[in-house]
Structure formats: C-alpha cells, structure tokens
Design an enzyme around this catalytic site. Structure first.
Site, PDB file in Angstrom:
ATOM      1  N   ALA A 164       5.126  10.045   3.277  1.00 40.76           N
ATOM      2  CA  ALA A 164       6.469   9.472   3.155  1.00 40.76           C
ATOM      3  C   ALA A 164       6.458   8.280   2.180  1.00 40.76           C
ATOM      4  O   ALA A 164       5.466   7.567   2.090  1.00 40.76           O
ATOM      5  CB  ALA A 164       6.975   9.023   4.526  1.00 40.76           C
ATOM      6  N   PRO A 165       7.567   8.098   1.447  1.00 41.07           N
ATOM      7  CA  PRO A 165       8.831   8.845   1.516  1.00 41.07           C
ATOM      8  C   PRO A 165       8.867  10.123   0.693  1.00 41.07           C
ATOM      9  O   PRO A 165       9.848  10.839   0.728  1.00 41.07           O
ATOM     10  CB  PRO A 165       9.841   7.825   0.981  1.00 41.07           C
ATOM     11  N   GLY A 166       7.805  10.391  -0.090  1.00 42.70           N
ATOM     12  CA  GLY A 166       7.757  11.669  -0.792  1.00 42.70           C
ATOM     13  C   GLY A 166       7.523  11.591  -2.286  1.00 42.70           C
ATOM     14  O   GLY A 166       7.491  12.622  -2.951  1.00 42.70           O
ATOM     15  N   GLU A 186       3.388  12.956   7.669  1.00 37.00           N
ATOM     16  CA  GLU A 186       3.745  11.561   7.920  1.00 37.00           C
ATOM     17  C   GLU A 186       3.751  11.330   9.428  1.00 37.00           C
ATOM     18  O   GLU A 186       4.435  12.049  10.160  1.00 37.00           O
ATOM     19  CB  GLU A 186       5.117  11.241   7.324  1.00 37.00           C
ATOM     20  N   ASP A 206      -2.793   8.208   0.448  1.00 34.04           N
ATOM     21  CA  ASP A 206      -2.134   6.991  -0.028  1.00 34.04           C
ATOM     22  C   ASP A 206      -1.929   6.123   1.199  1.00 34.04           C
ATOM     23  O   ASP A 206      -0.901   6.189   1.864  1.00 34.04           O
ATOM     24  CB  ASP A 206      -0.815   7.331  -0.712  1.00 34.04           C
ATOM     25  N   CYS A 253      -1.722   0.134  -2.430  1.00 34.66           N
ATOM     26  CA  CYS A 253      -0.951  -0.751  -3.311  1.00 34.66           C
ATOM     27  C   CYS A 253      -1.278  -2.196  -2.946  1.00 34.66           C
ATOM     28  O   CYS A 253      -0.380  -3.026  -2.781  1.00 34.66           O
ATOM     29  CB  CYS A 253       0.539  -0.462  -3.230  1.00 34.66           C
TER      30      CYS A 253
END
Length: 431
Positions: free
Chosen positions: A106-108, A128, A173, A226
């Site tokens: 998510a979110p994609g 997710e 991620d 991130c």
C-alpha cells in the site's frame, strides 16, 4: 525544526556533505508522476517535464499543476509517485511472465509500477497487513487497470508459510521511521524518535525473514526504505545476511544512485531530484524451478461469453473464479486463495445476474477499446458531467465503453439518445 538527535547523527553520517544535505531540505521538493504503459500511447501534457532518469515512464511535473484533478488520473493514465520512490522497482527489475510479490504494497505506487513492467504477463501478489491501507491498494490496482494481481490483507509470515519459494522476485518496501520524507510530510518529523528507529528496525527484521522464504533459490529480493538511519538500512542488511547465509548481495548497475556497499544504494536529496531512500538487492543462492500452481479455474458462464463477444473483448491467458457475487479473471500462475484474506483476486469482470451480465468498473479501466465506445474530450463539459454521475447525450444503444481522449474510464448504457451513467457513486468527484 528537525530533531536534534537526528541532526547529530546526520552530521556524523555525512561529514563534509552535511551542509549540502541541510540546504537541500530547504529547497522546494520535486514532484513526479509515472505513466501507465498498459493504457497505450502516452499523452502530451503541458505540465509534464523531464524524465526521471531511473524510470522510463516517470516524469517530473510542474508543482503548480494539479494532475490529480485531471480526468486522466481517474482513467489510470498515470500515478502520482515521488521520484525516489520509483528506485526500488528499478532495482527489482521485474520482467514479463515472472511471479512477483510486493509484500508491503500500500498504497500501490510500486505495485502498479511493477505491473507496468510486467505488461500484463505473469502473476503479481500485492499484500498489505493494514486493512484500511489494503482497501486503498485494491482501489489503485483497479484504477490502473491491472489484471494479473492478487491483493491480500495478510501478515507476511502467513504468506511465507503458504507460498514458500513461490516467487522469482520479492519487493519489501518496509515500514520505516520516514526520515527521507521530512521535507515532504510534517508528520514524519513530529512522529520521529530514536525509539521509533529501534522499533522499525525490529519490525523490518521480521518482515525480511518472511520475505526471504517467499523467494525461490536463484531469485531476487529487494529491500527498500525511505529513511536515512543506518540501523534500518545497511545494518539491517548485515544482520539479515548473518541470519540467512543462503542469501548474498547482488551487484547491479544503478549509476543514478550513491553506492552504499555491494548491491546497496542511497538516494540523497542533495544529489538527485527526489527525497531520501535506500535500496538493497539480494539474491538467494542456488537455482530452482518454481512450484506448480495449485488451483485451476472455473468455466466462464454463457452470459459473460455473450457480453464479451458483443463488445469484442478477448481476455489474456488466465483462469476464471467467482469471489463473492462477482466473476473474476486471475493470472494462470495464481495459487489457491482458500484461507487467505483476499481483497481482490484478479480482474473483476462483473456480475452474472438472472438474465444478464453487468460489467464491472475494473473491466472498463482494463480495456483499451471495445466495439461500442463513446469518447469525451478531456477539456469538455461532457466528461465533467460523466464523472459527476450525470447522463450524457449519445446515440449508442446498450452497454458502451466511455473513454476520455481514447482512454477508457467507465461504462454507460445507451437508449439511443443518452447514456445512463454507470460511473461508481463512490468515485464521483465533480459536484
């Protein structure tokens, strides 16, 4: 105001580059979008500028523009995605026909980026763990017209136990402390603490261990965050390799990013047009064939076959299944979904009613054409009326694919003078 503990660590981490790093956080951030290759020819848009170097479909756009309000956004022609966030899929390098898993999807953004590179061939599992975010992921899969994706709402370890060694490539991620988003999101600053970094590192280790089980021998695992924290990046990879001697870092060509060890890269905001990210490319040692697919499909119902023939619809390789009240078309390699928390088991075709077939919005967004279409210019009042849920004048009869400048956006049903609007009520946006 950035946290002092963060600043002290960054000064130690960057040394002579520290001032350049701080100055970059004061500059306006670059904004980007990624075109959807499954929609056909790319449009020419006045607000779109230079290409993102590591993503062929990625482009920077004018920060004063509002592309999220353009009809092309609703048609799935592009996805608004931060440029550095596109780096993880560049490192994953997905190929058509492969089995690929996006474990924290998510979110994609990255999932739909992977789907674009797969070109509709192969099997994509996007997962997710958070139910609300899983719904957003499912909606974006629909909007971007992805047909070969299974969307699940599972704990990573549940998938690992079920699908051991099932995938050619796995992307993690990982949820992180978000330091790379400080310039973009104020909440990332206020939520940050040393304790958050430690908590994230523990959670990332668990997800990595689950992800490792999903990769076949010879397959690739890409880990991305991130954040700038070494504890969540290089140190997380070092600890993973100690726990998993059957994995090794893999050298790949990525000239746009800063090397951080073999197969590991940093995206620094003072060195490129983007926010802060980290990526590591890992390979599971050995070679092995993928396990056989467990589940076969159902027979397509007569009402669907009649509808498909009337509209000129040819489905790709795959298999049919019923989920809830709807008929879906799934990838050939999709395993059995029995016992899994599934949000979307493939491309929703529609519902078989007592005496008719009613097509799904997802089917419209996947199509690139049909025997019966009605096109609305993107700058017209007509498309505003359609996206508002209103009827629009048209001479067609029966089901009709509505397009905007040739890009499919939804269904209408005509009586010869107008199209009854079948754009989903929850998506209507012009008031």
């Amino acid at each position: 105001m950035l946290p002092q503990d963060f600043l002290s660590r960054m000064q130690s981490q960057l040394g002579a580059e520290y001032d350049a790093f701080l100055n970059s956080l004061e500059r306006p951030r670059a904004v980007a979008l990624r075109f959807n290759p499954m929609k056909g020819a790319l449009p020419q848009l006045p607000f779109v500028g230079e290409n993102v170097p590591w993503e062929p479909m990625g482009y920077y756009y004018d920060p004063d523009a509002r592309p999220g309000l353009h009809p092309y956004h609703e048609a799935g022609v592009y996805y608004l995605q931060e440029a550095s966030a596109m780096s993880a899929v560049a490192l994953l390098d997905p190929q058509p026909g492969e089995r690929i898993c996006d474990l924290c999807a998510a979110p994609g953004g990255k999932t739909t980026q992977i789907a674009g590179r797969m070109q509709g061939e192969g099997f994509l599992l996007c997962n997710e763990i958070n139910p609300k975010r899983a719904k957003i992921l499912s909606r974006n899969i629909e909007r971007m017209g992805v047909a070969n994706a299974l969307v699940t709402n599972e704990h990573p370890q549940r998938l690992a136990d079920r699908l051991n060694g099932y995938f050619d490539r796995v992307l993690i991620d990982a949820p992180c402390s978000g330091e790379g988003m400080f310039r973009k999101e104020e909440a990332a600053v206020t939520d940050w603490s040393l304790e958050t970094v430690e908590m994230c590192a523990r959670r990332q280790a668990e997800i990595l261990d689950s992800g490792a089980q999903l990769v076949r021998p010879g397959g690739r695992l890409v880990y991305s965050t991130c954040t700038f924290a070494p504890q969540e990046n290089e140190e997380a990879i070092d600890a993973f390799l100690q726990r998993h001697p059957d994995f090794e870092t893999e050298s790949v060509s990525a000239p746009w990013f800063t090397p951080a060890g073999q197969g590991q890269f940093r995206m620094w905001p003072h060195k490129l047009l983007g926010e802060g990210h980290f990526g590591a490319v890992l390979r599971r040692k050995g070679e092995a064939e993928l396990p056989e697919t467990e589940a076969s499909g159902e027979k397509l119902p007569k009402l669907w076959l009649e509808f498909a023939k009337s509209m000129g619809i040819d489905l790709p390789a795959g298999k049919a299944l019923t989920f809830g009240t709807s008929l879906y078309w799934a990838a050939s390699d999709q395993p059995s979904i029995k016992g899994l928390k599934v949000m979307r088991p493939g491309l929703e075709l529609g519902e078989v009613k007592k005496d008719r077939f009613e097509p799904a919005h997802a089917l419209a967004l996947w199509l690139r054409g049909a025997k019966c279409t009605h096109d609305c210019p993107s700058d017209s009042k007509e498309i505003e009326e359609y996206l508002s849920g209103n009827v629009i004048p048209a001479s067609q009869k029966g089901w009709c694919l509505v397009t905007v400048d040739g890009y499919s956006i939804g269904w209408g049903k005509g009586d010869g003078t107008q199209l009854k609007n079948h754009y989903p009520k929850g998506l209507r946006r012009y008031r």
